[in-house]
Design a protein around this motif. Structure first.
Motif, PDB file in Angstrom:
ATOM      1  N   PHE A  93      34.501  41.027  48.926  1.00  0.00           N
ATOM      2  CA  PHE A  93      34.547  40.131  47.774  1.00  0.00           C
ATOM      3  C   PHE A  93      35.987  39.853  47.379  1.00  0.00           C
ATOM      4  O   PHE A  93      36.916  40.612  47.684  1.00  0.00           O
ATOM      5  N   ASN A  94      36.174  38.742  46.702  1.00  0.00           N
ATOM      6  CA  ASN A  94      37.479  38.377  46.146  1.00  0.00           C
ATOM      7  C   ASN A  94      37.224  37.641  44.841  1.00  0.00           C
ATOM      8  O   ASN A  94      36.636  36.573  44.811  1.00  0.00           O
ATOM      9  N   MET A  95      37.689  38.258  43.722  1.00  0.00           N
ATOM     10  CA  MET A  95      37.311  37.715  42.419  1.00  0.00           C
ATOM     11  C   MET A  95      38.248  38.206  41.333  1.00  0.00           C
ATOM     12  O   MET A  95      39.058  39.123  41.549  1.00  0.00           O
ATOM     13  N   SER A  96      38.136  37.595  40.167  1.00  0.00           N
ATOM     14  CA  SER A  96      38.885  38.079  39.003  1.00  0.00           C
ATOM     15  C   SER A  96      38.180  39.312  38.461  1.00  0.00           C
ATOM     16  O   SER A  96      37.047  39.621  38.823  1.00  0.00           O
ATOM     17  N   TRP A  97      38.847  40.025  37.561  1.00  0.00           N
ATOM     18  CA  TRP A  97      38.282  41.255  37.021  1.00  0.00           C
ATOM     19  C   TRP A  97      37.014  41.002  36.208  1.00  0.00           C
ATOM     20  O   TRP A  97      36.148  41.883  36.106  1.00  0.00           O
ATOM     21  N   LYS A  98      36.872  39.795  35.652  1.00  0.00           N
ATOM     22  CA  LYS A  98      35.716  39.499  34.812  1.00  0.00           C
ATOM     23  C   LYS A  98      34.551  38.924  35.600  1.00  0.00           C
ATOM     24  O   LYS A  98      33.438  38.840  35.103  1.00  0.00           O
TER      25      LYS A  98
END
Length: 349
Positions: free
Chosen positions: A263-268
């Motif tokens: 996965f690759n995402m922001s903390w939220k």
């Protein structure tokens, strides 16, 4: 007459009325039970009539709180009348009485005894709905049994014998959990495959199993993958990634990324969101940039999860590379290894 005397007299009247009412109730109960027992001794009674008599005798006992009497009456009847076709029901009443009194081990014994030693019966409740005695026993056993091996047996019996009376999708998911507890990994994966094959599996919500469908699909994908991106230790994994960053080698970095569920995402962001699973090459975000990294892992790292702060990337400068310990007991060669499982964009929240 003084106020005190009036109050005392009123209290005495109430006490006498209550006492008389209690004696009257006790007398009615005793007479009713005696009459029922007398009828029960009549050998000319039909099986259906005898069923109603026994049920009323035991029911009257439980209604007045005489649970021990009801249990003794029912179990004595079963022991002394092995030919009675309703013995499974009498033991069901016994088990339910134990359940009412929170004596679950004894209730479990009788539920088990019914399933293993007596033919199934179909009974009607007070609303006229029909129920299988074995089905009711299995439902209760699922609730009270703590042993995975027993629960596996109960789930399989419900799935095999009563597929139209249960939520079979949920039961496949729960069966897989019990197989995992027993270390039966092949059977656990088979149950998960049966779960994900159900039409409603992608949308079902199961208490105590969050994201059941997504987790099952991820585990299946990992099982079917090469798993050749894992490292035996966290130190080896982090060293390899730092070396690839230092030598500006995006091809190596891509090879270290998990090939399943990366996965690759922001903390939220939600890890299960579609955009969080989109694949990409590291080259596009390294071009023309010098990527740096912290000397040590982030202090929030644990024995099973770790974070490495890096910066200098295109678009969002700071990335936290996320590593996790592989939990896959079905393959001892892989279980306990480490994988680069994802990326968090931006500073930690």
């Amino acid at each position: 007459m003084t106020s005190f005397c009036k109050v005392a007299l009123a209290g005495l009247v109430i006490a006498l009325a209550t006492s008389c009412s209690t004696r009257k109730t006790d007398k009615i109960y005793t007479e009713t039970q005696e009459q029922l027992h007398k009828l029960l001794k009549d050998e000319k009674q039909t099986a259906a009539t005898r069923f109603g008599i026994i049920k009323n005798i035991a029911g009257n006992m439980t209604n007045v709180g005489d649970y021990t009497g009801a249990i003794l009456f029912l179990t004595d009847w079963v022991e002394n009348h092995p030919e009675d076709p309703y013995n499974a029901y009498w033991l069901l009443m016994t088990a339910n009485t134990y359940m009412q009194n929170d004596a679950k081990p004894l209730a479990e014994y009788y539920f088990e005894r019914i399933i293993n030693n007596y033919s199934d019966l179909t009974i009607k409740d007070n609303d006229g709905k029909k129920h299988s005695v074995h089905f009711l026993c299995l439902q209760n056993l699922i609730k009270i049994s703590k042993t995975p091996a027993n629960r596996i047996s109960y789930f399989n019996q419900l799935i095999t014998r009563f597929p139209l009376d249960i939520n079979i999708t949920e039961l496949y998911a729960r069966l897989a959990e019990e197989y995992e507890k027993e270390g039966e990994w092949v059977l656990a994966l088979k149950a998960l495959a049966q779960f994900t094959a159900q039409e409603d599996a992608p949308t079902i919500q199961i208490a105590d199993i969050p994201n059941a469908y997504t987790s099952a699909k991820q585990l299946q994908a990992f099982n079917n993958s090469s798993k050749d991106w894992t490292f035996e230790s966290l130190e080896e994994l982090v060293t390899a990634i730092k070396a690839a960053l230092t030598s500006y080698n995006p091809t190596k970095l891509d090879s270290y990324k998990s090939k399943v569920n990366f996965f690759n995402m922001s903390w939220k962001q939600d890890e299960n969101a579609r955009t969080a699973q989109e694949n990409f090459s590291m080259r596009a975000f390294m071009r023309g940039n010098r990527i740096r990294f912290a000397d040590n892992l982030d202090p929030s790292s644990t024995p099973t999860e770790a974070y490495l702060r890096t910066w200098g990337w295109a678009n969002v400068s700071v990335w936290y590379l996320y590593f996790r310990k592989v939990n896959f007991p079905s393959d001892p060669d892989i279980h306990g290894n480490w994988e680069w499982a994802g990326i968090y964009y931006g500073e930690k929240l």
